[in-house]
Every structure is written in structure tokens, then in C-alpha cells.
Design an enzyme around this catalytic site. Structure first.
Site, mmCIF file in Angstrom:
data_model
loop_
_atom_site.group_PDB
_atom_site.id
_atom_site.type_symbol
_atom_site.label_atom_id
_atom_site.label_comp_id
_atom_site.label_asym_id
_atom_site.label_seq_id
_atom_site.Cartn_x
_atom_site.Cartn_y
_atom_site.Cartn_z
ATOM 1 C CD GLU A 87 1.945 -8.796 -1.525
ATOM 2 O OE1 GLU A 87 2.164 -7.981 -2.431
ATOM 3 O OE2 GLU A 87 2.052 -8.503 -0.327
ATOM 4 C CG ASP A 100 0.177 -6.664 2.641
ATOM 5 O OD1 ASP A 100 0.079 -6.716 1.403
ATOM 6 O OD2 ASP A 100 0.661 -5.688 3.254
#
Length: 736
Positions: A466, A413
Site C-alpha cells: 500500500e 500497510d
């Protein structure tokens, strides 16, 4: 009595930094006499005897303080012997047990050296709480890193959370504190109580804890993570065999476990890991997905963070069961042929006082300077990636999920926030690197090392970034100068494509470049084409309601056309739960998806289409095994902006199969529309998003079309098509 008043005061006020030098059995003197000195500090004890196990002899101890401090001098004994303590409590209860202060350290010099160097990749097997046998005695070993603490104690129900009892020993200059407590077992709740240099007390959960109780207690729980008997050997072998074959069918279903489905008959509670496993596997297999990606399951206190503000990096959240239940969940998916990808959050952590923040009274895990250590967007703290022990904590964390729970991939993330020192900061709010640049060199080194080690230790595990910027080399191998991820989410394609489909069809002719621009950088990285949870929250609307149309049937037609274009476009696939049936509302973490909508064809048709798209994608190597090869893609035509039509071809390696896609994004059907194709012969209509089966009007090409020897779009032959409104049509040519 052999203790001085100062030593007594230090023990009673919990300020003893070297408890093993005072408590336990030691060589000593009383006056001029040499012998052994025994000391014990046992909560609530009214009497205590030292039991010589070799001689089977009880040696009474003198009570120094009613808090439970005892002392004895044994003259003329020079050899420390094996012993237990026999204690009587005010109730009259007698207990006999081994003394924690009679055991040697559970960590050796090599363990500590590698930990301080940041290269002990399995440090999670050393620090934390572990069930062990020491000298044939069962118990729990505790170890925690707190280099600036003046004193650290293990506290729990076993000592009424009183930090005076069970103080830990520091292991040299390593900053690690350690204690083995015999007699403790699985299920014990515990925390660490730390005294900082300013005299302040901090009550902290275990950074390496493997299981936690629910808030507000948040205590760590002693747990054996090796109990599950795995049955996924065949899956793991297959995963390793595919390690070098990343250009293969990968279609990911992103799931938030707490809101996928809920138990309506039981007050709407979330299903647990064991309940979810067969239901989710059945659904994902029926839908044709290859992997399930779960939003962060590492322990977190606030459900509204969706798991992205982690306080227990090594623990599957208690919300859905125990770590053993989570292991069952993963094992079941593997045995059903599904991979599992876990969202992993090494970019930041929350400020909760019971967790990592200012762990030993100093900025231990985070940077002290807020220009480096405070995340401006989320109010969280940023890891100090330059500190060896912190980097080792995170690298070992990634490896622990793969080791203990057989995870098949980590979706990392907020990578962009790690790459740049000025991420979401204004001038003067950040500190340049040593070269004066904005790149976070320490975080980049951390990401490279993590990716390298994951691939070394666990071949076939996927590392997915990401990452929303144009930082070069995200999915380039480390030994070629890249960051080393296998894939990167294609955020640019996602934003451009949604911007196009959000427009009313009448305006799309001026924005066709939003559909075509992505081809310019499509092969700069190994991309996953994705519509994630981030696109259906915070007022952004659901995927269905984003579509530029007024009525649900038209919105559904747009969404079907978008999904078919997505599956035909190069790149692996990822779709968030609920989007596959066109949920009307934005996603809500505290409730179930609106599954009842599937009774209506506008929604069920979208779901049926996604299922068929997955099947086509998995069955056709031209789509699924050449996503990363630019020679497998060819534009046919993208010039007809007035009609908002694009067309392109995908091919297999031998060009024995061609997949031809025509996207048409206005609400008017086009009759007799000529488009060039690169092969003569029969083209079978394998997907028509306007099919009545999916909720469309049924306008199409009757299942197949044949070429005419008429030049068009740079091809020697062409097709004359009926192009349905708001649709994507996919044709297949096969060599005969």
C-alpha cells in the site's frame, strides 16, 4: 547458611541479575569444607527439602527468610546431581517439582549470534514462550530481548505476579534473558517484569507472544501453535506451482472480520473464526473472488484502530478465537479454493506501556529521536529499522504468519511512511540520511530483505504494497534494483477515478483526463486496482453516496458503470466489503454491514453485477492474464468529452479474443453512435450495466452487434451502438 547478607538482600529485593549463579545446585565451600551448595527461592514455602533423585534421599534445607528463601550445604559432594524440590505450604499442601535453576540454557551461542546479527529468520521459535522438554522434563522456556535491563523475571499466576520469583538469566552480551520453568503448560498467563537502569519496574507482554488475553489484562498466554492438522496440501502445491505466474486472475474481497456479519440472535456479537470460515467462503465463492484480504488480525488492544495499532505482532487476535481457530479459518478457505491475504503493519506501533514502547526502559524497538521515531499522523512510534534485532524481529514476524498459518500474501500497510524520512513532516522535523537525502535507506533495505526472504522461503506468496507515492521500482524484483513487491495498490487511479465520478455528469466533460491519465503510468508497476476501507470512512461517504447524482437509482447506475470500468481496466482487483452491494452508510467497525439493503434492486443489482464481473474476469484471459502486459491494451477513443465516452480494447496473447469496453457517463442515451473496432464480425454484448437485471432501464444492443465496413477511430470497420445512459458496456469478439 552460605549466603552473604548482601546476596540475601539482592534476592529479596529482586535485584539479582545472575540468578543462576546463586540459586540451584553449585560447587561451593562452607568455611574450609568443600561440597555442594543448594539454594531455592519458593514463594510462600514454609519448608523445603532437596530431593536427591539418584539416591532417593531428602536433604532438609534451612529457611533463610520467610519469603521462601532456603539454603543447604552438602559436604564432601563434588558432582552436581539430578534433584527436585519438595515444598510445604502454610495450608499443609506438599509439592515436589524440578527446580528451574537446575537446567542449562535453551538457546545456544549460534542462536544468539544470528539473532544479534538479524539473520535468524526463525527466531520466533527461540524467543518468546515455548512448550519444551528439557532432560525429559516438560515445561515452558521463556526468552526475551532486553539488553538494558538490570533484571528480568517471568511473572504470572504461577508466582502471583511477583517478580522476586523466577528471575531470568542473561545470556552473555546478547541482551537475551532466558529461563526454563518445569511443570508449566499450555494456557498459562504470563508477562515479563523488567527492572531498568533507573530502578523503575516495567511489566511487559511478550513481543513474540502467540496468544493474548483480552484487555485490560493483555497478558500473554502460553500456546502451542503447531496443534492444527492442516488439510491444504493441494492448495499449497498449487500456490508454489503458480509462483512465477503472477499475471493470473486475482480478485480480492477486503474484509474486516468483526463487522462483516454479526450474530443478531446473540446480542449482535461478532462471529468467531470457525463460524466465519464457511459463511465467508460460501459468499466469496458465489461472488467469484479469488482471495480474501483480512484487515490486521495481529493482536491489538483498541478495536477503533481496526487492527492497525499492533501490540502482539505474532498473535492472531483473541477477539475471534484462539490461534487454532484462526488456523482452521485459513485451512477452510484453502480447501474451498480461496487464498487469504493478511494486512501486515511493520511501519509503526502504539505507545501502550505494556507493549513494545521503551521496552527495557530505553528506546529499544523505536528510535530515541522523535524526528525519526515518532509518527506524526497516528501518534505512534516508528521501528528502528537499522537495528539488527529489530529488523530480525519484523522479518521473522512476516515469515511466522506464512509458516504457522499458511497465509498466501501480506499486504504491507503504510509503505510510503517507511520509504521517506520526511513523510508527513515539516522542515526541521526530520533527519536526512547519510547522503543528505529523504529516503529511509534502512527501511528500504528492510523491505527488500523481507520480500526476498518471503519469496525464497514461500514461493507463490504475494507481497503487496500500500504505497501512495511515485517511488520507482516498488514491484520490481530486488535483484533488478527494485523493492521486490509483487504488486502495488494503484492509489493514483483510485483517486483520479473517484474524483471524476464524484462530479455531477454535467461537469464531467471538462475532467475526462481523470479517466485517461492513469494509462500513462499503468505499466510502471504491477498494479492492483482498489477501492479499500480507507475510501468509505472518516466522512468520505460510502461508494454509493460518492457518486455524482441526486437519486439512489442514478447513484447506483453510476456505481455499476464505475465497477464495470474497474474490472475491464488493466490491473488486479480489490474491493472492500459492503461496496459490492452499494452500502449507503460509511463503514462502521462496531456493527454489521447493512445486508438488508440487498432486498432492494438498486443494491442487489450492484452485487449481481460484481458477481458477473468477477466471472467474466476469471473466465477471460484477455482480462485476467494480461493485466501486466501493455501490449494487451489499446485505446479506441477518448476524445468525445462532450458525451463523456471512452472506449478501449483488451486482448489475449494470440488476439483470438478481444474485449471491447465502452464507458458512457452522462444520463442521456446515445442512439446510432459509431465507434471503430479492430476486428470485423460479430461483437457479443457480455456486460451491460444498464440491464434491467442489475436495476437499469434495459436500453442496450440486444445482445450483439455486427461491424460495418466504415472507417472510424483509426479502424477499418466500426460498430453502430446504442449506448445506454450512465453505463459501461463490454463486448467480446472471438475468432471463428
Amino acid at each position: 547458611m552460605t549466603l552473604t547478607p548482601a546476596q540475601i538482600d539482592t534476592l529479596l529485593t529482586a535485584k539479582e541479575a545472575q540468578p543462576h549463579s546463586v540459586l540451584g545446585l553449585h560447587l561451593g565451600k562452607k568455611g574450609k569444607s568443600a561440597g555442594l551448595v543448594g539454594r531455592a527461592f519458593v514463594k510462600d514455602a514454609v519448608s523445603c527439602e532437596l530431593i536427591d533423585l539418584e539416591a532417593d534421599k531428602a536433604i532438609p534445607m534451612e529457611q533463610i527468610d520467610e519469603a521462601g528463601l532456603f539454603d543447604v550445604f552438602i559436604p564432601r559432594r563434588r558432582k552436581v546431581f539430578r534433584y527436585q524440590l519438595r515444598v510445604q505450604y502454610p495450608s499443609g499442601e506438599m509439592r515436589q517439582f524440578f527446580d528451574p535453576y537446575s537446567f542449562l540454557p535453551t538457546l545456544g551461542e549460534q542462536d544468539l549470534y544470528l539473532f544479534n546479527e538479524g539473520t535468524e529468520h526463525c527466531i520466533y521459535t527461540k524467543l518468546g514462550a515455548h512448550l519444551r522438554e528439557m532432560d525429559g522434563v516438560a515445561g515452558v522456556s521463556f526468552a526475551v530481548w532486553a539488553p538494558s535491563a538490570k533484571r528480568v523475571s517471568v511473572v504470572g499466576n504461577f508466582n502471583q505476579w511477583d517478580g522476586r520469583y523466577f528471575p531470568m538469566r542473561p545470556l552473555g552480551a546478547s541482551g537475551v534473558w532466558e529461563l526454563f520453568i518445569p511443570g508449566l503448560g499450555e494456557g498459562e498467563l504470563y508477562k515479563f517484569e523488567l527492572l531498568d537502569q533507573g530502578g523503575n519496574i516495567h511489566l511487559k507482554t511478550d513481543p513474540y507472544g502467540t496468544y493474548f488475553e483480552a484487555p485490560p489484562g493483555n497478558a500473554s498466554i502460553v500456546h502451542n501453535t503447531r496443534k492444527h492438522e492442516w488439510g491444504d496440501g493441494e492448495w499449497i502445491a498449487q500456490r508454489e506451482a503458480q509462483a512465477k505466474q503472477i499475471d493470473r486472475p486475482i480478485s480480492i474481497y477486503e474484509v474486516h472480520l468483526g463487522s462483516w456479519k454479526r450474530q443478531v440472535e446473540d446480542g449482535g456479537r461478532p462471529f468467531n473464526y470457525r463460524e466465519l470460515a464457511p459463511m465467508l467462503a460460501d459468499y466469496a465463492i458465489d461472488m467469484g473472488f479469488t482471495h480474501i484480504e483480512v484487515m490486521p488480525l495481529a493482536e491489538h488492544p483498541f478495536e477503533g484502530s481496526w487492527g492497525y495499532q499492533v501490540t502482539g505482532f505474532y498473535a492472531p487476535t483473541h477477539r475471534f478465537g484462539s490461534p487454532d481457530d484462526f488456523a482452521f479459518f485459513v485451512d477452510h478457505l484453502h480447501q474451498r479454493g480461496l487464498g487469504i491475504i493478511l494486512d501486515w503493519v511493520p511501519a509503526h506501533f502504539p505507545r501502550d506501556s505494556f507493549a513494545l514502547a521503551e521496552f527495557d526502559g530505553t528506546h529499544l524497538y523505536e528510535h530515541a529521536d522523535p524526528r525519526q521515531g515518532a509518527h506524526m499522523d497516528w501518534g505512534t512510534l516508528i521501528f528502528n529499522f537499522g537495528r539488527h534485532e529489530v529488523r530480525g524481529f519484523l522479518i521473522a514476524n512476516a515469515l511466522a504468519w506464512l509458516d504457522r498459518y499458511h497465509i498466501d500474501g501480506l499486504r504491507v500497510d503504510a509503505v510510503a511512511s517507511m520509504l521517506y524520512l520526511d513523510y508527513s513532516r515539516n522542515e526541521g522535523e526530520w533527519i536526512p540520511n547519510k547522503f543528505g537525502g529523504r529516503e529511509n535507506l534502512e527501511a528500504i533495505d528492510f523491505l527488500r530483505e523481507t520480500n526476498r526472504l518471503v519469496h525464497d522461503y514461500y514461493p507463490g506468496v504475494l507481497m503487496i504494497a500500500e504505497e501512495s507515492t511515485a517511488f520507482a521500482g516498488i514491484s520490481k524484483p530486488v535483484d533488478e534494483g527494485g523493492i521486490g513487491f509483487d504488486f502495488k495498490w494503484n492509489m493514483g487511479w483510485m483517486h483520479d477515478t473517484l474524483r471524476y465520478f464524484e462530479k455531477d455528469p454535467i461537469h464531467r466533460k471538462w475532467h475526462q483526463n481523470d479517466l485517461t491519465f492513469g494509462a500513462l503510468y499503468q505499466w510502471s508497476e504491477n498494479f492492483i486496482t482498489v477501492f479499500s476501507h480507507d475510501e468509505v470512512v472518516h466522512g468520505k461517504n460510502s461508494m454509493l453516496y460518492k457518486m455524482g447524482a441526486w437519486h439512489i437509482p442514478e447513484k447506483a447506475a453510476n456505481l455499476r458503470a464505475l465497477y464495470a470500468h474497474m474490472w475491464a481496466w488493466p490491473g488486479k482487483k480489490c474491493l472492500f466489503m459492503g461496496c459490492e452491494f452499494g452500502q449507503s452508510h460509511e463503514w462502521k467497525y462496531a456493527g454489521s454491514l447493512d445486508w438488508h439493503l440487498c432486498q432492494y434492486l438498486d443494491h442487489e443489482g450492484i452485487r449481481l453485477l460484481v458477481r458477473d464481473l468477477n466471472k467474466l474476469y476469471r473466465d477471460e484471459p484477455a482480462l485476467s492474464s494480461r493485466d501486466l502486459d501493455p501490449t494487451a491494451f489499446r485505446w479506441i477513443a477518448a476524445h468525445d468529452t462532450e458525451a463523456s465516452i471512452i472506449s478501449y480494447v483488451r486482448s489475449d496473447a494470440e488476439e483470438q479474443t478481444l474485449i471491447f469496453t465502452v464507458g458512457h457517463f452522462t444520463p442521456t442515451a446515445r442512439e446510432g453512435y459509431r465507434i471503430g473496432v479492430p476486428r470485423r464480425g460479430r461483437w457479443v454484448e457480455v456486460i451491460n450495466t444498464n440491464s434491467e437485471y442489475y436495476g437499469g432501464t434495459g436500453v442496450g444492443n440486444g445482445g450483439e452487434v455486427h461491424t460495418e465496413d466504415v472507417e472510424a477511430d483509426g479502424c477499418a470497420q466500426s460498430l453502430v451502438l446504442t449506448i445506454p445512459p450512465l453505463s459501461t458496456t463490454i463486448f467480446k469478439w472471438t475468432a471463428e
